[in-house]
Design a protein around this motif. Sequence first.
Motif, short mmCIF file in Angstrom:
data_model
loop_
_atom_site.label_atom_id
_atom_site.label_comp_id
_atom_site.label_asym_id
_atom_site.label_seq_id
_atom_site.Cartn_x
_atom_site.Cartn_y
_atom_site.Cartn_z
N ALA A 38 46.96 -14.03 9.41
CA ALA A 38 46.89 -14.07 8.03
C ALA A 38 47.95 -14.77 7.26
O ALA A 38 47.97 -15.50 6.31
N CYS A 54 35.05 -14.93 5.17
CA CYS A 54 36.06 -15.61 4.04
C CYS A 54 36.76 -16.76 4.83
O CYS A 54 36.92 -17.92 4.58
N THR A 55 37.26 -16.16 6.03
CA THR A 55 38.34 -17.11 6.63
C THR A 55 37.54 -18.35 7.19
O THR A 55 38.13 -19.44 7.10
N GLY A 115 40.54 -13.63 2.69
CA GLY A 115 40.75 -13.20 3.92
C GLY A 115 41.96 -12.43 4.72
O GLY A 115 42.07 -11.57 4.99
N ALA A 116 43.08 -13.13 4.04
CA ALA A 116 44.57 -12.77 4.71
C ALA A 116 44.54 -11.17 3.83
O ALA A 116 45.20 -10.18 4.70
N VAL A 131 39.22 -17.24 14.81
CA VAL A 131 40.14 -17.46 13.66
C VAL A 131 41.60 -17.96 14.12
O VAL A 131 42.19 -18.94 13.85
N ALA A 184 47.48 -18.48 7.83
CA ALA A 184 46.29 -18.98 6.81
C ALA A 184 46.63 -19.11 5.30
O ALA A 184 46.41 -20.20 4.96
N LEU A 221 40.95 -18.46 2.16
CA LEU A 221 41.71 -17.91 3.17
C LEU A 221 42.72 -16.98 2.82
O LEU A 221 42.84 -15.96 3.45
#
Length: 444
Positions: free
Chosen positions: A190, A252-253, A207-208, A137, A193, A204
């Motif tokens: 994060a 998710c990211t 995920g963050a 990532v 993103a 994104l």
Amino acid sequence: MSELSPVAADAVRVVVGLGTVVVLPLGLRLLGDRAVPRSASLIWPLVGLLAALSVWLPVGPVAVALAVPFAAASVVLAACVLRVRLLSTAVALATPLVGALALVAERAGWGLLGFSGDYLALTVPHMLFAGFGACLVVGLLAHLAVTPLTRAAATAAPVGVLLVLAGYFVSDAAELVGAVVLTVGLWCAALAAVRLPGTGRALLRVGALTVGASMLLALWWAVGEATGLAHPSLSWMAATHGVANALGFVLCTVLGLRLRGPVPEPTGLTYTEVGATQGAPLPAGYRHLRVRHLLSPGSRPDDLAVVGDALLRWQVHAAAGIELRHDADEAAPGVRVASRVGVGPVRLHEPCEVVWVERTADRIGFGYGTVAGHVFRGEESFTVERDAAGDLWFVVTAYSFPDLWWVRAVGPLTVVVQRAYLRLLARGARRVLAADGRAVGSAA
């Protein structure tokens, strides 16, 4: 998995399957064939599926047999670390092998480097997600946007992973340091993103938010292990921190980045200060190199043309024994050329594009710049020059910066190799001159 609760043990098995069957193959597709050959091949999810099945079987030969293909595929990934530019991507490709070895050992009921049971079982998802997933990532984000946040993430995350891994063998305090560094890297990623515009923003952001919370749990556990303060159990961490990192952050990211499409790879010149080797001041921010080799003292009038023409037609490289591939028989702006340096499988493919050619009464030569795939960024010129005294020189001017993590790591050694390569070229120029019937001069 005797110390893990049944629920936590099943969660670990599910997360391992998610990592081997979904995250790893999807991540390789995002990296593309420049990083991993046949990155979209069905081989990757197939061996991942076999590994995922192995963790649900009893310890024994059948479980080991299913895990071994994944370990073999991980060896291939580890061999690709020299192909990538960023340390974060290199660590992403190397860490699945650590998890695969732990998986084989745990499925066989063996110990590995003093670890067994739960620690080996938990190492597998750790290397798939904190190792491959997290470093993948941050590497992809660094490709998409070069900002202070992505630069910090691309350094701190892989260093943190390596420190945590080293902490297994050193001490809980060392592992705590690694957890702190890794957390800083992932939080920077994060923040970077959520600032990306366009498709995939919702994923994104999920995920963050997830990694912001899940890494607090990781810090809590690491502090407790290092100091003896109350902290969650392994079962609780596997069911919360582990699942959240796997589903909420990494998956998710990666899916969000996948929705944005493949990460674009540069196809043209990989630097902006084009043409400076022709006579302009060399740009700052690069390592500069100027080398002169004497070809002939008191040269004849036609010596310059003989060697200069040979240089432009790639014959100097050929005389030096350097394999050179080119799409034109003579250097001209826009011509692509690639040198192949090394022996057997240990061979570098270094593509460049000619950016200028000069032919005057006292100077003949060309300059070329690096394109995608070269281990450096910058420009290098090769000229044959006659000075005021009539001496003939082979002159090389270059400005460059290492573009791959391992080239940066070896540091000054690259200069030694580069100078040896240029001496080889000067020897080729002397051979061209000698073949024309001229006595060869000494090197300077």
